[in-house]
Scaffold this motif. Structure first.
Motif, short mmCIF file in Angstrom:
data_model
loop_
_atom_site.label_atom_id
_atom_site.label_comp_id
_atom_site.label_asym_id
_atom_site.label_seq_id
_atom_site.Cartn_x
_atom_site.Cartn_y
_atom_site.Cartn_z
N ALA A 69 0.81 -1.22 0.00
CA ALA A 69 0.00 0.00 0.00
C ALA A 69 0.85 1.28 0.00
N HIS A 70 2.14 1.15 0.18
CA HIS A 70 3.04 2.30 0.29
C HIS A 70 3.12 3.07 -1.04
N ASP A 71 3.26 4.38 -0.97
CA ASP A 71 3.35 5.22 -2.16
C ASP A 71 4.53 4.83 -3.06
N LEU A 72 5.67 4.43 -2.48
CA LEU A 72 6.82 4.05 -3.29
C LEU A 72 6.57 2.74 -4.03
N TYR A 73 5.76 1.87 -3.47
CA TYR A 73 5.38 0.65 -4.17
C TYR A 73 4.59 1.02 -5.44
N GLN A 74 3.65 1.94 -5.27
CA GLN A 74 2.84 2.38 -6.41
C GLN A 74 3.71 3.06 -7.47
N GLU A 75 4.68 3.85 -7.03
CA GLU A 75 5.59 4.51 -7.97
C GLU A 75 6.44 3.48 -8.71
N SER A 76 6.88 2.45 -8.02
CA SER A 76 7.65 1.39 -8.66
C SER A 76 6.81 0.69 -9.73
N VAL A 77 5.57 0.39 -9.42
CA VAL A 77 4.67 -0.22 -10.39
C VAL A 77 4.53 0.68 -11.61
N ARG A 78 4.35 1.97 -11.37
CA ARG A 78 4.19 2.91 -12.48
C ARG A 78 5.42 2.91 -13.40
N ARG A 79 6.61 2.84 -12.82
CA ARG A 79 7.84 2.87 -13.60
C ARG A 79 8.10 1.58 -14.37
N VAL A 80 7.70 0.46 -13.80
CA VAL A 80 8.08 -0.85 -14.35
C VAL A 80 7.02 -1.48 -15.24
N ARG A 81 5.76 -1.24 -14.98
CA ARG A 81 4.68 -1.97 -15.67
C ARG A 81 4.82 -1.97 -17.19
N SER A 82 5.11 -0.84 -17.79
CA SER A 82 5.17 -0.77 -19.26
C SER A 82 6.43 -1.42 -19.82
N LEU A 83 7.43 -1.69 -18.99
CA LEU A 83 8.69 -2.27 -19.44
C LEU A 83 8.72 -3.79 -19.34
N ARG A 84 7.83 -4.35 -18.53
CA ARG A 84 7.88 -5.79 -18.29
C ARG A 84 6.90 -6.54 -19.19
N GLU A 85 7.25 -7.76 -19.50
CA GLU A 85 6.38 -8.66 -20.25
C GLU A 85 5.55 -9.48 -19.28
N LEU A 86 6.24 -10.23 -18.43
CA LEU A 86 5.58 -11.12 -17.47
C LEU A 86 5.91 -10.71 -16.06
N ARG A 87 4.98 -11.01 -15.15
CA ARG A 87 5.19 -10.81 -13.72
C ARG A 87 4.53 -11.98 -13.01
N PHE A 88 5.32 -12.73 -12.27
CA PHE A 88 4.80 -13.83 -11.47
C PHE A 88 5.11 -13.54 -10.02
N ALA A 89 4.13 -13.70 -9.15
CA ALA A 89 4.34 -13.42 -7.73
C ALA A 89 3.88 -14.61 -6.89
N ALA A 90 4.59 -14.82 -5.78
CA ALA A 90 4.23 -15.86 -4.82
C ALA A 90 4.52 -15.37 -3.42
N ASP A 91 3.59 -15.63 -2.51
CA ASP A 91 3.75 -15.30 -1.10
C ASP A 91 3.46 -16.57 -0.30
N TYR A 92 4.28 -16.81 0.71
CA TYR A 92 3.97 -17.94 1.59
C TYR A 92 4.48 -17.68 2.99
#
Length: 119
Positions: A69-92
């Motif tokens: 939820a942090h603002d820097l997380y959102q900024e990171s998403v904004r910067r990276v989303r258009s440059l990436r093809e795939l994104r896979f995430a896992a939490d455990y």
């Protein structure tokens, strides 16, 4: 402890450094116990499609949610989303979800996944 692992592939290999730079913002967010951003070394014999790895450790789900939820997380998403093809995430949750063999058992070939680490 919650482990958060995200794998990225770049649309264009020329953008990997920009992706790493954008994701590096995440390392300044205070909610993680540990947060790493790394270029994949691509040494696996079965597949090397992943270009960048984000690895995080969080004390609990609340800290992980605050991180996302942090603002820097959102900024990171904004910067990276258009440059990436795939994104896979896992939490455990390490305490309840993880199964593992001791290092000694794995090195002796008697570990749960054998001596090769699975695949």
């Amino acid at each position: 402890m919650i482990r958060h692992i995200v794998l990225f592939s770049a649309k264009d290999q020329a953008h990997i450094d920009q992706i790493i730079e954008g994701l590096s913002l995440l390392t300044t967010i205070p909610h993680a116990r540990r947060l790493e951003v790394a270029r994949n070394r691509k040494t696996d014999q079965l597949g090397n499609e992943i270009d960048v790895v984000v690895y995080g450790e969080f004390d609990n789900e609340t800290e992980l949610a605050a991180y996302k939820a942090h603002d820097l997380y959102q900024e990171s998403v904004r910067r990276v989303r258009s440059l990436r093809e795939l994104r896979f995430a896992a939490d455990y949750n390490v305490a309840t979800d993880a199964r593992f063999a001791s290092t000694a058992a794995v090195s002796q070939g008697s570990g749960r996944f054998g001596s090769t680490g699975g695949g």
